[in-house]
Design an enzyme around this catalytic site. Structure first.
Site, PDB file in Angstrom:
ATOM      1  N   SER A   1     -10.651  -5.392  27.879  1.00  0.00           N
ATOM      2  CA  SER A   1     -11.247  -6.211  26.829  1.00  0.00           C
ATOM      3  C   SER A   1     -11.804  -5.287  25.741  1.00  0.00           C
ATOM      4  CB  SER A   1     -12.319  -7.132  27.416  1.00  0.00           C
ATOM      5  OG  SER A   1     -12.698  -8.122  26.497  1.00  0.00           O
TER       6      SER A   1
ATOM      7  N   HIS B   1      -6.831 -10.791  27.048  1.00  0.00           N
ATOM      8  CA  HIS B   1      -7.065 -12.178  27.494  1.00  0.00           C
ATOM      9  C   HIS B   1      -6.011 -13.154  26.948  1.00  0.00           C
ATOM     10  CE1 HIS B   1     -10.962 -10.604  28.677  1.00  0.00           C
ATOM     11  NE2 HIS B   1     -11.295 -10.368  27.422  1.00  0.00           N
TER      12      HIS B   1
END
Length: 253
Positions: free
Chosen positions: A125, A161
Site C-alpha cells: 500500500s 488494492h
C-alpha cells in the site's frame, strides 16, 4: 541498484505470518539471517502494526528492528538505516509519510541506498506506492485522490488494492487518461511486483489467479496487460525463486 518488492496491501500481508512472500523478500538478500528494518511512519509508528511486524519477521528468520520517526530515538539516522539488508515500509497515509521522511531527511538516505547498495526495499500500500512516481491514495480522507509525489525510484505509477477497494480502479483509469499519472502497475492485495533496479522481474502471489497488471491509456481507452507472475506455493518455492533471481543478477554483472 537495490531490489524493490512492492505489494498491494500493507497490514493485510503483514498479518499473514506464513505467507511465502516474506520468504521471497528475505531470500533476495542472499543472507542466512538478514537484518530487517520496519518503518511504520505511515501509521504514526502505530504499536500494533510494529508488533505484527515482529511476529512475522521474528528472530528465527531474521534480525528485526524498527525505526520511530514520531518519537525518534536515533541520532545518526543515515548510519542506522545503512546497517540493514531489508527496509520494510508499512502501509497507511502515504502523503503524511513522505512529508515526514522529507522533513527528517530519510528520503535522501533512501535514495543513496537505492543508488549504491543491494538493499531490498519492500512494503505494501503506502509502502508500495512510495517507490514509484505516484499512485492512488486515501491519504486525504475517504474519497481517494491522486498522489503524484512519490520517491520516483521506479518510473511510472502504482495502484494497490486493485481488487479490494471500489474507488481504486476508476480513479486510476481516470488519472491515466488525463495524464495526472503516468502509465503504471496495478495489483491485488496479495500480489507483489519485484524489480531488480528499475527492471521488472516478475509478479509474485501466494494464491492462484494473481491480479497483477501493466495499465496505461491508449487513445483514451484503458489497456490492462497481465504481467508475468509466479505463484509461491510454499516457503521453499519462494526462497528458491528469489535465490535464482539473485544468481542471474550475479552472472550478468
Amino acid at each position: 541498484m537495490a531490489h524493490i518488492v512492492a505489494s498491494g496491501a500493507g497490514k493485510v500481508l503483514m498479518a499473514r505470518r506464513d505467507d511465502p512472500t516474506h520468504d521471497y523478500i528475505l531470500a533476495l538478500t542472499g543472507k542466512e539471517r538478514p537484518r530487517v528494518l520496519f518503518v511504520g511512519t505511515a501509521t504514526g509508528d502505530e504499536l500494533d502494526y510494529t508488533l505484527s511486524f515482529y511476529t512475522t519477521y521474528d528472530s528465527d528468520r531474521c534480525a528485526p528492528h524498527h525505526l520511530k520517526l514520531f518519537h525518534r530515538d536515533v541520532d545518526d539516522l543515515a548510519g542506522f538505516v545503512r546497517g540493514f539488508d531489508v527496509i520494510h515500509v508499512g502501509g497507511g497515509n502515504t502523503a503524511n509519510m513522505l512529508d515526514v521522511w522529507r522533513r527528517q531527511g530519510l528520503d535522501t538516505i533512501m535514495r543513496e541506498l537505492w543508488e549504491d547498495s543491494d538493499v531490498v526495499f519492500t512494503g505494501g500500500s503506502a509502502g508500495g506506492i512510495c517507490w514509484f512516481e505516484g499512485g492512488t491514495t486515501d491519504s486525504y480522507g475517504p474519497t481517494l485522490r491522486v498522489l503524484p509525489e512519490g520517491l520516483g525510484f521506479l518510473p511510472g505509477s502504482f495502484c494497490p488494492h486493485y481488487d479490494a477497494e471500489d474507488q481504486r480502479q476508476p480513479l486510476f483509469h481516470s488519472a491515466l487518461k488525463s495524464g495526472a499519472l503516468p502509465p503504471g502497475y496495478a495489483v491485488g492485495n496479495l500480489q507483489s511486483l519485484h524489480f531488480d533496479g528499475q527492471t521488472f522481474v516478475r509478479a509474485i502471489s501466494p494464491v492462484e489467479h494473481p491480479l497483477a497488471l501493466r495499465v496505461y491509456a491508449d487513445a483514451g481507452e484503458i489497456v490492462e496487460t497481465p504481467l508475468e507472475s509466479a505463484v509461491l506455493m510454499d516457503a521453499a518455492t519462494a526462497r528458491n525463486l528469489a535465490v535464482a533471481s539473485v544468481g542471474r543478477r550475479g552472472a550478468t554483472s
